[in-house]
Design an enzyme around this catalytic site. Structure first.
Site, PDB file in Angstrom:
ATOM      1  N   HIS A   1       6.421  13.673  -5.866  1.00 46.34           N
ATOM      2  CA  HIS A   1       5.359  14.357  -6.608  1.00 46.34           C
ATOM      3  C   HIS A   1       4.498  13.330  -7.323  1.00 46.34           C
ATOM      4  O   HIS A   1       5.009  12.391  -7.927  1.00 46.34           O
ATOM      5  CB  HIS A   1       5.961  15.324  -7.642  1.00 46.34           C
TER       6      HIS A   1
ATOM      7  N   ASP B   1       5.596  29.300 -14.978  1.00 45.26           N
ATOM      8  CA  ASP B   1       4.664  28.161 -14.948  1.00 45.26           C
ATOM      9  C   ASP B   1       3.275  28.613 -14.511  1.00 45.26           C
ATOM     10  O   ASP B   1       2.270  28.174 -15.063  1.00 45.26           O
ATOM     11  CB  ASP B   1       5.164  27.059 -14.017  1.00 45.26           C
TER      12      ASP B   1
ATOM     13  N   ARG C   1      -2.637  27.254 -20.472  1.00 43.95           N
ATOM     14  CA  ARG C   1      -2.831  25.887 -20.997  1.00 43.95           C
ATOM     15  C   ARG C   1      -4.197  25.345 -20.618  1.00 43.95           C
ATOM     16  O   ARG C   1      -4.848  24.653 -21.407  1.00 43.95           O
ATOM     17  CB  ARG C   1      -1.738  24.953 -20.434  1.00 43.95           C
TER      18      ARG C   1
ATOM     19  N   SER D   1       6.527  21.925 -16.402  1.00 41.57           N
ATOM     20  CA  SER D   1       5.694  22.532 -15.357  1.00 41.57           C
ATOM     21  C   SER D   1       5.995  21.890 -13.997  1.00 41.57           C
ATOM     22  O   SER D   1       6.278  22.584 -13.011  1.00 41.57           O
ATOM     23  CB  SER D   1       4.215  22.334 -15.739  1.00 41.57           C
TER      24      SER D   1
ATOM     25  N   LYS E   1       8.954  23.540 -10.780  1.00 41.23           N
ATOM     26  CA  LYS E   1       8.551  23.827  -9.392  1.00 41.23           C
ATOM     27  C   LYS E   1       9.305  22.940  -8.393  1.00 41.23           C
ATOM     28  O   LYS E   1       9.706  23.380  -7.328  1.00 41.23           O
ATOM     29  CB  LYS E   1       7.036  23.644  -9.244  1.00 41.23           C
TER      30      LYS E   1
HETATM   31  N1  URA Z   1       0.719  19.378 -12.671  1.00 42.34           N
HETATM   32  C1  URA Z   1       1.465  20.461 -12.905  1.00 42.34           C
HETATM   33  O1  URA Z   1       1.991  21.082 -11.998  1.00 42.34           O
HETATM   34  N2  URA Z   1       1.626  20.835 -14.176  1.00 42.34           N
HETATM   35  C2  URA Z   1       1.074  20.184 -15.212  1.00 42.34           C
HETATM   36  O2  URA Z   1       1.285  20.594 -16.340  1.00 42.34           O
HETATM   37  C3  URA Z   1       0.289  19.058 -14.948  1.00 42.34           C
HETATM   38  C4  URA Z   1       0.131  18.661 -13.651  1.00 42.34           C
END
Ligand code: URA
Length: 435
Positions: A82, A161, A168, A183, A187
């Site tokens: 990621h 999320d 947010r 967040s 995932k």
């Molecule tokens: N990417 C995400 O999935 N969440 C965040 O809070 C910032 C970047």
């Protein structure tokens, strides 16, 4: 205890208990807690931060708001990468098929671009027919069949999320290490993976712009992954200029395809291989960096990764013969000679968004045909009149676009050094792993 009392605790810099965090996330997800109370808590977290136990509890609560993929007993180890997002970052397009050729599965759930950084899904949608909306059943079936997929999240994965990220975005609470950690990791953990490598981009074109913040974010992500039993490391990589030459959507797909065929820019190859090596070592498929690099390079050179990418595209409904046609290029020339001393990556990202290649709002449509090609990098010598970059736009490039593009590349009389691309490696605390 009610929501207002919990928010007040955080406002007064007191840690929240796991039960309080679980209650908040569950109530927010089922709609019984209103947006304004979640917004107040998010702002308190943004200002005062969270300790490790709170971040872990928040991540777990968000993960448990949805499903975690379960895989058959004889499944291969699942691995993912990621990135926190940067300009020109198309590493996922190369790394997912590359790792899938190494006896692991890569069920990559990726995101769309918002703001200056592009999104992997938007890039892939430059390929005619490519589906980024696989159901969970399709995601698992195609991962098992092909070895990798790259798709969007689904409504079953971390619904907390999904709701919280939208909140947010409109309450200026995106840049918070605890909230970003929960967040991202909620995932990623939902994929049911055994190993994860994180690419924390540091510099003008990334979410974090200095090493102290990058280190704090990387440590937080690694801490949560490790605590959840996933073998996790992070690389902090330079984002002071675009990665590779291309910035946009179709242009980035073309560049990724070129790299998979053994061409493509050196910096992109270096970062991709470094992240790939981390993933192989974490998966215990290589004992050290040298062995991991050798294996990854062999696979790239043999054309296997390129074939695997084609197989993935085909399995997801895409036709690689039909990548969106890139818009007409215009060259932007240097109006003086000297050394390229800096690149304003964020400005380049903003320009791509203005051209239509990215989104200001989540509901915006993306134009896959537009973008940029960097013709210089920091440290290069340029002559007056030499090409600095090319812009692919729907309309002929005129001022102020030309001026804005030119001003994103600083040219000075003095030579400047170039720094490393891989700035730092972050491993779990107490780990003795070989770098
Ligand atoms: N990417 C995400 O999935 N969440 C965040 O809070 C910032 C970047």
């Amino acid at each position: 205890m009610n929501a207002a009392q919990i928010i007040a605790l955080k406002r007064d810099q007191l840690p929240l208990s796991t039960e309080q965090i679980e209650w908040f996330i569950q109530a927010y997800t089922d709609g019984s807690l209103p947006d304004y109370q979640m917004a107040a808590l998010s702002m308190a977290i943004c200002i005062h931060g969270m300790d490790k136990a709170e971040i872990r509890a928040l991540t777990i609560a968000m993960l448990q708001s949805g499903v975690t993929l379960s895989w058959p007993h004889d499944a291969r180890l699942r691995v993912d990468k990621h990135s926190t997002g940067g300009i020109g970052d198309k590493v996922s397009l190369i790394l997912a098929p590359l790792l899938a050729c190494c006896d692991v599965w890569v069920p990559m759930i990726s995101g769309r671009g918002l703001g200056i950084t592009g999104g992997t899904l938007d890039k892939l949608e430059s390929i005619k027919g490519f589906r980024t909306d696989l159901s969970l059943e399709e995601l698992q079936r195609l991962t098992e069949q092909v070895g990798c997929v790259i798709t969007g999240t689904t409504k079953e994965i971390a619904p907390a999320d999904r709701k919280l990220y939208a909140l947010r975005d409109v309450t200026a609470t995106v840049p918070s290490i605890p909230l970003i950690t929960a967040s991202i990791m909620s995932k990623k953990l939902a994929e049911g993976i055994g190993a994860l490598v994180l690419d924390v981009k540091c510099g003008g074109g990334g979410v974090v712009r200095n090493m102290a913040d990058a280190r704090a974010l990387a440590e937080s992500l690694v801490e949560v992954g490790t605590a959840m039993g996933v073998s996790t490391t992070a690389l902090i990589t330079d984002m002071n200029q675009p990665l590779g030459k291309m910035v946009g959507n179709a242009v980035e797909v073309n560049e990724a395809v070129a790299l998979l065929k053994g061409e493509g820019p050196k910096d992109l190859r270096e970062v991709t291989l470094a992240l790939g090596a981390e993933a192989l070592i974490s998966s215990r498929l290589a004992t050290d960096k040298k062995e991991a690099h050798r294996r990854l390079e062999e696979i790239l050179e043999s054309g296997q990764a390129s074939e695997k990418f084609s197989e993935m595209v085909c399995a997801q409904g895409g036709n690689l013969e039909q990548v969106c046609q890139v818009a007409t290029p215009t060259s932007i020339l240097a109006n003086r000679g000297g050394y390229v001393s800096g690149v304003d990556a964020a400005q380049l990202g903003r320009i791509v968004v203005q051209l239509g290649g990215g989104r200001q709002r989540m509901s915006d449509q993306v134009d896959h045909a537009v973008g940029l090609e960097m013709r210089v990098r920091i440290g290069d010598v340029v002559e007056e009149g030499e090409e600095l970059l090319r812009v692919f736009a729907r309309k002929e490039a005129t001022d102020p676009l030309i001026t804005n593009l030119r001003s994103a590349i600083a040219i000075h009389d003095e030579a400047v050094g170039t720094g490393p691309l891989i700035l730092e490696r972050v491993q779990p605390v107490g780990s003795n792993e070989d770098e």
